[in-house]
Design a protein around this motif. Structure first.
Motif, short mmCIF file in Angstrom:
data_model
loop_
_atom_site.label_atom_id
_atom_site.label_comp_id
_atom_site.label_asym_id
_atom_site.label_seq_id
_atom_site.Cartn_x
_atom_site.Cartn_y
_atom_site.Cartn_z
N LYS A 3 0.84 -1.20 0.00
CA LYS A 3 0.00 0.00 0.00
C LYS A 3 0.88 1.26 0.00
O LYS A 3 0.60 2.22 -0.71
CB LYS A 3 -0.93 -0.02 1.21
CG LYS A 3 -1.92 1.11 1.25
CD LYS A 3 -2.86 0.96 2.44
CE LYS A 3 -3.86 2.09 2.48
NZ LYS A 3 -4.78 1.98 3.58
N GLU A 4 1.94 1.24 0.77
CA GLU A 4 2.86 2.37 0.82
C GLU A 4 3.56 2.57 -0.52
O GLU A 4 3.74 3.69 -0.98
CB GLU A 4 3.90 2.16 1.92
CG GLU A 4 3.32 2.20 3.32
CD GLU A 4 4.33 1.80 4.38
OE1 GLU A 4 5.50 1.51 4.04
OE2 GLU A 4 3.95 1.77 5.56
N MET A 5 3.93 1.46 -1.16
CA MET A 5 4.59 1.54 -2.47
C MET A 5 3.64 2.14 -3.51
O MET A 5 4.05 2.96 -4.34
CB MET A 5 5.05 0.16 -2.92
CG MET A 5 6.18 -0.41 -2.09
SD MET A 5 7.70 0.57 -2.18
CE MET A 5 8.19 0.20 -3.84
N ARG A 6 2.37 1.75 -3.46
CA ARG A 6 1.39 2.31 -4.41
C ARG A 6 1.21 3.80 -4.16
O ARG A 6 1.12 4.59 -5.10
CB ARG A 6 0.06 1.57 -4.30
CG ARG A 6 0.05 0.22 -5.00
CD ARG A 6 -1.37 -0.34 -5.11
NE ARG A 6 -1.94 -0.69 -3.81
CZ ARG A 6 -1.77 -1.85 -3.20
NH1 ARG A 6 -1.03 -2.79 -3.77
NH2 ARG A 6 -2.33 -2.09 -2.04
N ALA A 7 1.17 4.20 -2.90
CA ALA A 7 1.02 5.61 -2.57
C ALA A 7 2.23 6.41 -3.07
O ALA A 7 2.07 7.50 -3.65
CB ALA A 7 0.84 5.79 -1.07
N LEU A 8 3.42 5.89 -2.85
CA LEU A 8 4.62 6.58 -3.33
C LEU A 8 4.67 6.64 -4.85
O LEU A 8 5.06 7.65 -5.44
CB LEU A 8 5.88 5.88 -2.80
CG LEU A 8 6.15 6.04 -1.30
CD1 LEU A 8 7.32 5.15 -0.89
CD2 LEU A 8 6.42 7.50 -0.97
N SER A 12 4.73 10.02 -7.06
CA SER A 12 5.78 10.21 -8.06
C SER A 12 5.17 10.57 -9.41
O SER A 12 5.64 11.47 -10.10
CB SER A 12 6.62 8.94 -8.17
OG SER A 12 7.60 9.09 -9.16
N LEU A 13 4.11 9.88 -9.78
CA LEU A 13 3.43 10.15 -11.05
C LEU A 13 2.87 11.58 -11.05
O LEU A 13 3.04 12.32 -12.02
CB LEU A 13 2.32 9.14 -11.29
CG LEU A 13 1.47 9.35 -12.54
CD1 LEU A 13 2.34 9.29 -13.79
CD2 LEU A 13 0.36 8.31 -12.60
#
Length: 58
Positions: A3-8, A12-13
């Motif tokens: 979930k944290e990776m998706r948020a980051l 970034s996008l």
């Protein structure tokens, strides 16, 4: 963790898109400034502007 990776990734996008927009705005402002500067410069008779900021486009 995923979930944290998706948020980051999303942040970034979004940041990349904002930077792209800023760069486009800067590019447009530079083109407008050069155009204004060139409009105020006399031509030298050979199709070139005396004191031009950038070489003429061919």
């Amino acid at each position: 963790m995923a979930k944290e990776m998706r948020a980051l990734s999303s942040q970034s996008l979004q940041s990349t898109q904002r930077i792209g927009k800023i760069l486009l705005e800067i590019n447009q402002a530079i083109r407008e400034t050069v155009g204004i500067a060139e409009d105020g410069q006399p031509e030298d008779g050979g199709g070139h502007r005396a004191g031009a900021l950038v070489p003429p486009r061919r």
